[in-house]
Design an enzyme around this catalytic site. Structure first.
Site, PDB file in Angstrom:
ATOM      1  N   GLY A 169    -128.250 -71.261  15.051  1.00  0.00           N
ATOM      2  CA  GLY A 169    -126.817 -71.043  14.953  1.00  0.00           C
ATOM      3  C   GLY A 169    -126.048 -72.277  15.380  1.00  0.00           C
ATOM      4  O   GLY A 169    -125.739 -73.165  14.581  1.00  0.00           O
ATOM      5  N   ARG A 170    -125.767 -72.345  16.679  1.00  0.00           N
ATOM      6  CA  ARG A 170    -124.872 -73.393  17.172  1.00  0.00           C
ATOM      7  C   ARG A 170    -125.397 -74.791  16.956  1.00  0.00           C
ATOM      8  O   ARG A 170    -124.614 -75.729  16.782  1.00  0.00           O
ATOM      9  CB  ARG A 170    -124.579 -73.145  18.662  1.00  0.00           C
ATOM     10  N   TYR A 201    -122.265 -53.831  18.298  1.00  0.00           N
ATOM     11  CA  TYR A 201    -121.410 -53.365  17.209  1.00  0.00           C
ATOM     12  C   TYR A 201    -121.825 -51.962  16.749  1.00  0.00           C
ATOM     13  O   TYR A 201    -122.707 -51.346  17.339  1.00  0.00           O
ATOM     14  CB  TYR A 201    -121.397 -54.396  16.069  1.00  0.00           C
ATOM     15  N   ARG A 243    -130.730 -57.226  11.831  1.00  0.00           N
ATOM     16  CA  ARG A 243    -130.618 -57.882  13.146  1.00  0.00           C
ATOM     17  C   ARG A 243    -130.478 -56.826  14.226  1.00  0.00           C
ATOM     18  O   ARG A 243    -129.626 -55.945  14.152  1.00  0.00           O
ATOM     19  CB  ARG A 243    -129.431 -58.843  13.196  1.00  0.00           C
ATOM     20  N   GLN A 266    -124.569 -61.433   5.783  1.00  0.00           N
ATOM     21  CA  GLN A 266    -124.770 -60.356   6.745  1.00  0.00           C
ATOM     22  C   GLN A 266    -123.643 -59.332   6.605  1.00  0.00           C
ATOM     23  O   GLN A 266    -122.481 -59.707   6.447  1.00  0.00           O
ATOM     24  CB  GLN A 266    -124.753 -60.943   8.159  1.00  0.00           C
TER      25      GLN A 266
HETATM   26  C1  LIG Z   1    -119.173 -68.606  17.041  1.00  0.00           C
HETATM   27  C2  LIG Z   1    -120.321 -67.661  16.892  1.00  0.00           C
HETATM   28  C3  LIG Z   1    -120.285 -66.698  15.897  1.00  0.00           C
HETATM   29  C4  LIG Z   1    -121.354 -65.810  15.730  1.00  0.00           C
HETATM   30  N1  LIG Z   1    -121.312 -64.912  14.708  1.00  0.00           N
HETATM   31  C5  LIG Z   1    -122.364 -64.095  14.498  1.00  0.00           C
HETATM   32  C6  LIG Z   1    -122.388 -63.228  13.379  1.00  0.00           C
HETATM   33  O1  LIG Z   1    -121.486 -63.223  12.542  1.00  0.00           O
HETATM   34  N2  LIG Z   1    -123.473 -62.435  13.233  1.00  0.00           N
HETATM   35  C7  LIG Z   1    -124.527 -62.456  14.123  1.00  0.00           C
HETATM   36  O2  LIG Z   1    -125.478 -61.716  13.940  1.00  0.00           O
HETATM   37  N3  LIG Z   1    -124.521 -63.294  15.167  1.00  0.00           N
HETATM   38  C8  LIG Z   1    -123.481 -64.107  15.366  1.00  0.00           C
HETATM   39  N4  LIG Z   1    -123.516 -64.987  16.416  1.00  0.00           N
HETATM   40  C9  LIG Z   1    -124.769 -65.152  17.191  1.00  0.00           C
HETATM   41  C10 LIG Z   1    -125.612 -66.230  16.537  1.00  0.00           C
HETATM   42  O3  LIG Z   1    -125.996 -65.816  15.231  1.00  0.00           O
HETATM   43  C11 LIG Z   1    -126.893 -66.564  17.318  1.00  0.00           C
HETATM   44  O4  LIG Z   1    -127.697 -65.431  17.356  1.00  0.00           O
HETATM   45  C12 LIG Z   1    -126.607 -67.046  18.714  1.00  0.00           C
HETATM   46  O5  LIG Z   1    -125.570 -68.024  18.708  1.00  0.00           O
HETATM   47  C13 LIG Z   1    -127.858 -67.640  19.353  1.00  0.00           C
HETATM   48  O6  LIG Z   1    -128.445 -68.626  18.517  1.00  0.00           O
HETATM   49  P1  LIG Z   1    -128.144 -70.213  18.717  1.00  0.00           P
HETATM   50  O7  LIG Z   1    -128.530 -70.570  20.134  1.00  0.00           O
HETATM   51  O8  LIG Z   1    -129.001 -70.885  17.691  1.00  0.00           O
HETATM   52  O9  LIG Z   1    -126.681 -70.423  18.478  1.00  0.00           O
HETATM   53  C14 LIG Z   1    -122.464 -65.868  16.601  1.00  0.00           C
HETATM   54  C15 LIG Z   1    -122.479 -66.831  17.616  1.00  0.00           C
HETATM   55  C16 LIG Z   1    -121.427 -67.723  17.771  1.00  0.00           C
HETATM   56  C17 LIG Z   1    -121.491 -68.768  18.851  1.00  0.00           C
END
Ligand SMILES: Cc1cc2nc3c(=O)[nH]c(=O)nc-3n(C[C@H](O)[C@H](O)[C@H](O)COP(=O)(O)O)c2cc1C
Length: 346
Positions: A303-304, A162, A210, A76
């Site tokens: 993600g998480r 952003y 995104r 990304q």
């Molecule tokens: C520690 C952390 C770092 C993240 N870094 C990014 C990132 O670099 N780019 C992005 O688009 N979203 C980022 N996010 C958002 C996640 O990509 C994701 O959209 C969000 O955590 C919800 O999905 P999940 O419930 O599966 O975690 C980040 C989230 C967390 C918790």
């Protein structure tokens, strides 16, 4: 997801180990975190960078390893704009998330307009017309480097408050030139970035974008649908549907819960006729499968959950009674796990 592990923008062993886990765990596509197209665009001092050719080597090791382990390698690209240079999340609490990083570097934050994100962040500098042209070029140059590093999927980060989102939002963008004012003008920066990236990114390689499909400051799903149509015409292949991030305070409008952003993916997919990716508290195999089967998304992103369980795809495949779940894993795991499964059959 940001690992906050880079030094001076460079990838290192922490990144290699981190991204390898997900590829070895059976993920189809592994996205490397938001990697900044310019040094002043880092959200923290520990973001990855791709603003010069020196970053290609270390990132190419990550791309090669992801592919070696059987996944597709994505990355990304982003720029934090007025939200740049904040402290690491776990080093602060509450509103201080939106305060300044302690740094010896002289930092100047840039944004569409000189409007601060939070009272604890300094006023950003409003970008001039040449600054905008340079930034559009910087996204293109980073896309070219991402290709040279061996990545096969690219995503532009246009959400979460952003830089690109700042241009989209009337909250952060009060420009009076062709990049501000009407919705069409506010979408121009995103569209020009997409065109610049597409020119530098091979036609056969997918390009994702995104978006914060809805935010806490007046950006609505209908705006996102319009944006998706425009970006589709500029060569974007997939819309990745997230939300929020424009304001420093969490809005009650964007409540977070099980699969909370799937409705955005569904709406944009139906209205803009573009493939979409759903993300946000998708945690179970059955849940993911239902979203796909119901036509609410074309792809699922986690993600998480992957921090909790890097072998999530394997567990999902087993929960869904897939006939060969271990085939998701590298061959040297698959072989032994298949053998073990035969041995333990009653
Ligand atoms: C520690 C952390 C770092 C993240 N870094 C990014 C990132 O670099 N780019 C992005 O688009 N979203 C980022 N996010 C958002 C996640 O990509 C994701 O959209 C969000 O955590 C919800 O999905 P999940 O419930 O599966 O975690 C980040 C989230 C967390 C918790």
């Amino acid at each position: 997801m940001l690992t906050y592990a880079a030094k001076n923008g460079h990838a290192n062993e922490t990144h290699l180990a981190h991204y390898a886990k997900f590829a070895a765990g059976g993920a189809g596509l592994v996205f490397v975190e938001s990697t900044k197209v310019r040094s002043e665009g880092r959200s923290t001092l520990h973001d990855l960078g791709l603003w010069s050719d020196e970053f290609i080597g270390p990132l190419s090791r990550i791309a090669a390893l992801i592919k070696h382990l059987g996944a597709t390698a994505g990355i990304q690209l982003g720029h934090a704009g007025r939200k740049a240079f904040r402290p690491l999340p776990w080093e602060v609490s509450g509103d201080d998330r939106f305060s300044m990083a302690t740094s010896t570097e002289a930092i100047e934050r840039i944004a569409p307009s000189a409007i601060r994100h939070s009272p604890k962040l300094p006023l950003p500098c409003a970008m001039s017309a040449p600054d905008i042209a340079d930034m559009i070029e910087a996204f293109g140059a980073a896309a070219r480097r991402a290709n040279l590093a061996g990545f096969d999927v690219l995503e532009i980060h246009g959400g979460h408050g952003y830089l690109i989102h700042q241009f989209l939002s009337p909250e952060a963008n009060r420009r009076t030139d062709s990049y501000g004012g009407t919705l069409e003008n506010r979408m121009r920066f995103a569209a020009d970035v997409a065109s610049s990236v597409r020119e530098n990114w091979p036609a056969e390689k997918p390009l994702f974008f995104r978006v914060s499909a809805e935010d806490d400051a007046g950006w609505e799903i209908t705006h996102s649908t319009e944006l998706a149509k425009v970006l589709k015409s500029r060569g974007v292949d997939v819309f990745d549907c997230s939300s929020g991030g424009m304001l420093a305070t969490r809005s009650s409008r964007l409540s977070v819960g099980y699969g909370y952003q799937v409705r955005f993916s569904e709406a944009i997919r139906n209205e803009a006729h573009i493939p979409t990716m759903a993300v946000g508290l998708i945690v179970e195999g059955r849940q993911a499968e239902q979203i796909l089967a119901a036509g609410q998304a074309d792809l699922i992103a986690l993600g998480r959950e992957f921090l909790y369980n890097p072998h999530w795809p394997l567990h999902a495949a087993r929960a869904l009674d897939e006939p060969s779940p271990y085939a998701l894993l590298p061959r040297n795991y698959e072989y032994w796990l298949d053998k073990r499964a035969q041995d333990i059959q009653p």
